[in-house]
Design an enzyme around this catalytic site. Sequence first.
Site, PDB file in Angstrom:
ATOM      1  N   GLY A  50       0.688  -5.071   1.100  1.00  0.00           N
ATOM      2  CA  GLY A  50      -0.453  -5.160   0.193  1.00  0.00           C
ATOM      3  C   GLY A  50      -0.068  -5.800  -1.142  1.00  0.00           C
ATOM      4  O   GLY A  50      -0.908  -6.415  -1.808  1.00  0.00           O
ATOM      5  N   GLU A  68      -0.291  -9.349  -0.527  1.00  0.00           N
ATOM      6  CA  GLU A  68      -1.712  -9.683  -0.331  1.00  0.00           C
ATOM      7  C   GLU A  68      -2.432  -9.762  -1.681  1.00  0.00           C
ATOM      8  O   GLU A  68      -3.293 -10.621  -1.890  1.00  0.00           O
ATOM      9  CB  GLU A  68      -2.375  -8.642   0.586  1.00  0.00           C
ATOM     10  N   GLU A 101       4.000  -5.229   7.572  1.00  0.00           N
ATOM     11  CA  GLU A 101       3.130  -4.194   8.149  1.00  0.00           C
ATOM     12  C   GLU A 101       3.385  -3.971   9.637  1.00  0.00           C
ATOM     13  O   GLU A 101       3.186  -2.868  10.155  1.00  0.00           O
ATOM     14  CB  GLU A 101       1.654  -4.563   7.948  1.00  0.00           C
ATOM     15  N   ALA A 104       0.858  -1.195   0.000  1.00  0.00           N
ATOM     16  CA  ALA A 104       0.000   0.000   0.000  1.00  0.00           C
ATOM     17  C   ALA A 104       0.888   1.237   0.000  1.00  0.00           C
ATOM     18  O   ALA A 104       2.028   1.194   0.472  1.00  0.00           O
ATOM     19  CB  ALA A 104      -0.879  -0.025   1.242  1.00  0.00           C
TER      20      ALA A 104
END
Length: 717
Positions: free
Chosen positions: A100, A103, A123, A61
């Site tokens: 992310g 993910e 994270e 992200a």
Amino acid sequence: MAQYSRVSGTVGLITLLNPPVNALSAAVRQGIVDTMDKALSDRKVKSVVICGHNGKFCGGADIREFSSPLTGPPLIPLIQGVESAAKPVVAAIEGVALGGGLELALGCHYRIAHSKARLGLPEVHLGLLPGAGGSQRLPRLIGVPAALDLITTGRHVTGAEALQLGLVDKVTDRNTVDEAVKFALSVADQPPNSRRVSTFPCPRHPDLDALFEGAMQRVRQRARGALAPVACVQAVRAAATLPYAQGMERERELMATLFTSGQARAQQYHFFAQRAVGRWSMPSGARWDTTKPGAVHKAMVIGLGTMGRGISVALVQAGVSVVAMETNEKQLMEAKQAISSMLERGAKRRGVAPALDKIGYSSNMEPAADVDLVIEAVFEDMALKKKVFQQLSALCKPGTFLCSNTSGLDIDQLASETRHPELVVGMHFFAPAHVMKLLEVVYGSRSSPQAVATAMELGKQMGKVSVAVGNCRGFVGNRMLKPYLEQAFFLLEEGTTPEFVDQVLEEFGFAMGVFRMSDLSGLDVGWRVRKADGLLNASEGHSARIRQGCRYSPLGDLLCEQGRFGQKTGRGWYQYDKPGGRVAKPDPWLHGFLEKFRTQHGLVARRIDHQEVLERCLYALMNEGFRILEDGIAAGPEDIDVIYVLGYSWPPHRGGPMFYAGMVGLQKVLERLEHYHQEHPDIPSLKPCNLLRNLVVNGSPPVHKWREFLKKPQSQL
Ligand SMILES: CC(C)(COP(=O)(O)OP(=O)(O)OC[C@H]1O[C@@H](n2cnc3c(N)ncnc32)[C@H](O)[C@@H]1OP(=O)(O)O)[C@@H](O)C(=O)NCCC(=O)NCCSC(=O)/C=C/CCCCCCCCCCCCC(=O)O
């Protein structure tokens, strides 16, 4: 954004495009939604490959977006959309697939990785958990113990290890995108139903309770008071015990708490601060982007005690040829053995051959004539260091950089012993030097920008975060340590115990309180410095608790006079079962000694609470940080914070001392310092400094604005 093309006739190729790491910004997320729509609606397309531009799949992200309201398509439904696609989707993982990014790859039906790619869910280092389904999909794919390990440590694994874990389906050493396209062609006709990780049952484990209890204990010990690691364990537990949809709900709840927490802000600040310190500047205006470092192919390390050995290992591991020099033959033999075994262990850990041929040894200085850079790591003694620098100056070829691994001595004095003071800089390593990530690069008044650039670059090559700082007693880190230690000693005099002070500091998040730390590093280290500073004896007619007109605590000196040097002698602020023992136990002798000391000096012990310990120790340290900024020794608060988190075990979830001052509120820090200084006017370090006052007068701006209130950095000596 994301680019779309059709390749090999039937494969839809989606390329994430957001340099430098293809972070999942709002535009990239929108790009993925749009290009997936295109691929799925194109009848000629039978399967899809997702890859990243410029050899990097995705760095996760976009962390910069976390500080403003989220816009664009949210990540969770986006990944759900990829996973539920009717056509097989293959992730082509090169470079990095982190957070992310991984993910997203977990939402794909297949994962092909380059063997050297780095995959992970880091994270936790940003005060978060893998909140886009990662905490629920990863345990289903690779099992609970392995997922717990990756998620709670945030460690990266290579493509090769990912294959062993079952995280990817295939690794390659060739062009990953080409391999992924071939793979996509081969699975084009296979419906992806059985490949949706969210539908996998979580592999069973014989004793989940014990597994999670152990994990919880470990994370609490590793990062005291940090919320994210605990939430990571809770989220994985949800994956192991709940159906997917309920697990996702639990992940969302936990993420919502973390996302808005001060700890997440602190850790994200620390992430960017680590990168910001690379953009250094000097008072002359020289900067990181306008100065070219010199090439360092061959280096010499002088003095093979603990530091010299670690520095030699770090250099060799960075690919630099090293001559390691020690005049004491016995020490040289021991160092050879120690260095070889450190190199072997390191190589084994990294799965490479140990570069033993990169290091040679010498018992004299002669080889200095043929190296690009020297790091002097002899005993911390100015006269000895000066002698070494004189010899080096006579021996070295023109242009050789001369660096001193000193923890606080004057770089200008060392430079003045040489013919080319512009080539001299400080390189303050932290023990163990091949492990610790921090390097303070100290520029003296005559250090050239190129010398600074060279040391900074060499630090980076060794995998360190290098911070450029000005020249003053103790530089940044140790200068700030002085008032912190001083307060701890004063608090003992006034009535508390080492155990209580340590407990408060450990609850705050330090791995070790000040007294346990002092026992570990050796009380004699500070004693020698105080001796050299002429502080050991009170002037005639003055109290034993006054030196140079200010309050002074002789407690540490008195312990050293008794031979209590800490762990190495089995006695210090605590007692140990033997010299070298590691388990600190309260020492009744010490408590009696403190009582006697108080009686002797007419001091009445009072009850000191948690708040006072924390405020006096930390605010005195922060106040010195403001002074360092005021003096221009550090260019900005980020430099100080990085030094403290990476070198002095300041808890990362509290950002660093300067960031923490902002979190507490500058007004409050100022008021409490004023209060303590009124109570103790003989302790100058409690007097709030002008910069702190100035910031408060100007409305306590956020930490990233403080530079506007600073003068240009300069050397103080
Ligand atoms: C290994 C790296 C990727 C690369 O390293 P290197 O090559 O050495 O380069 P660097 O110098 O580190 O980086 C180069 C520049 O790139 C910038 N960078 C790097 N990564 C990012 C990133 N992810 N975002 C932004 N910028 C990034 C870096 O800063 C450098 O620029 P500069 O020099 O600073 O200018 C290395 O960079 C690395 O390790 N990167 C970080 C990897 C990482 O940690 N990734 C994880 C990110 S977090 C994440 O992915 C989270 C995903 C889940 C999101 C789910 C969102 C759901 C939100 C729910 C919220 C609920 C709220 C409810 C609130 C309410 O109720 O109201």
